[in-house]
Enzyme design. Structure first.
Site, PDB file in Angstrom:
ATOM      1  CB  SER A  72      -0.885   0.000   1.253  1.00 22.88           C
ATOM      2  OG  SER A  72      -1.530   1.246   1.426  1.00 22.88           O
TER       3      SER A  72
ATOM      4  CE1 TYR B 227      -3.599  -2.203   5.302  1.00 28.32           C
ATOM      5  CE2 TYR B 227      -3.102   0.071   4.741  1.00 28.32           C
ATOM      6  CZ  TYR B 227      -3.397  -1.222   4.351  1.00 28.32           C
ATOM      7  OH  TYR B 227      -3.490  -1.530   3.015  1.00 28.32           O
TER       8      TYR B 227
END
Length: 254
Positions: free
Chosen positions: A140, A155
């Site tokens: 990501s 995250y």
């Protein structure tokens, strides 16, 4: 790009980027191994894959935080197909939270987004060395910068760890002819934020804001990210390893 007789394992294959990648690989004649937790949706994606070229995929229902389930993925793949050519570590979960929320959510993020990829890659490595195969990790843009509109500390840290994992394993396995790369999407229209705990209304508002603010005024589709995964897994990318490829409609520029 032709994946005829190539065996491709895709985790998180029951939805979003994973399901799009599975169908795309199937269209290129790959023998696909679909891994996910929801057996019903896995079977639905398997039907789409089989319709694409007539090859029946192998489906493996697995909880990736369970080591025995992770081992089962490799065991069943070898039992069924006898080889592994591509491993797509796509499964991942969003974890909302900040430094005030304690360490438990950090432990869950690392146990879900990093440890299973580490273990599965370790178990698949001997077969990838045999086939001179490759690995694509789905990370990501959160690996590079904090997410502005929500607290996503655990995250972000898990994805940064996954990128370093990509580089380290690429260096280690390069002499064996195994390539390892990462695809780092920005905001993508999937069910990701819902699984992170957002309501449908919150998700729609978030998507609307991002589409207004991203330089290209849009978010990525799962199929676009899948295209990049397919390219990196193909022989066209034969000289690419240890790289992270951003696909974010300009989000990193903000």
């Amino acid at each position: 790009m032709d994946f005829n007789n190539k065996v491709v394992i895709i985790t998180g294959a029951s939805a979003g980027i994973g399901s799009a990648a599975a169908v795309l690989f199937a269209k290129q004649s790959a023998k696909v191994v679909l891994v996910g937790r929801n057996e019903t949706t896995l079977l639905n994606i398997a039907k789409k894959c089989e319709d694409a070229k007539g090859f029946e995929p192998l489906t493996v229902r697995a909880e990736l935080t369970d080591d025995e389930d992770v081992k089962k993925i490799v065991d069943k793949t070898i039992e069924h197909f006898g080889r592994i050519d591509v491993l797509v570590n796509n499964a991942g979960v969003g974890f909302c939270g900040g430094i005030r929320d304690g360490v438990e959510i950090f432990d869950r993020a690392m146990a879900t987004n990093v440890r299973p990829a580490y273990l599965l890659t370790s178990l698949a490595t001997p077969y990838l060395v045999q086939s001179k195969g490759n690995i694509v990790n789905v990370s990501s843009v959160a690996a590079f910068k904090p997410i502005k509109d929500v607290a996503f500390l655990p995250y972000c840290m898990s994805k940064a760890a996954l990128d370093q994992f990509t580089r380290c394993v690429a260096l280690e396995l390069g002499r064996d002819g195994v390539r390892v790369n990462s695809v780092n999407p920005g905001g993508t229209k999937t069910s990701f934020v819902e699984t992170a705990g957002f309501s449908k209304q919150q998700m729609e508002k978030l998507y609307e804001t991002r589409e207004q603010n991203y330089p290209l005024r849009k978010m990525a589709k799962s199929e676009e990210v899948a295209d990049l995964i397919l390219y990196l897994a193909s022989d066209r990318a034969a000289s690419i390893t240890g790289a992270t490829f951003v696909i974010d409609n300009g989000e990193m520029l903000m």
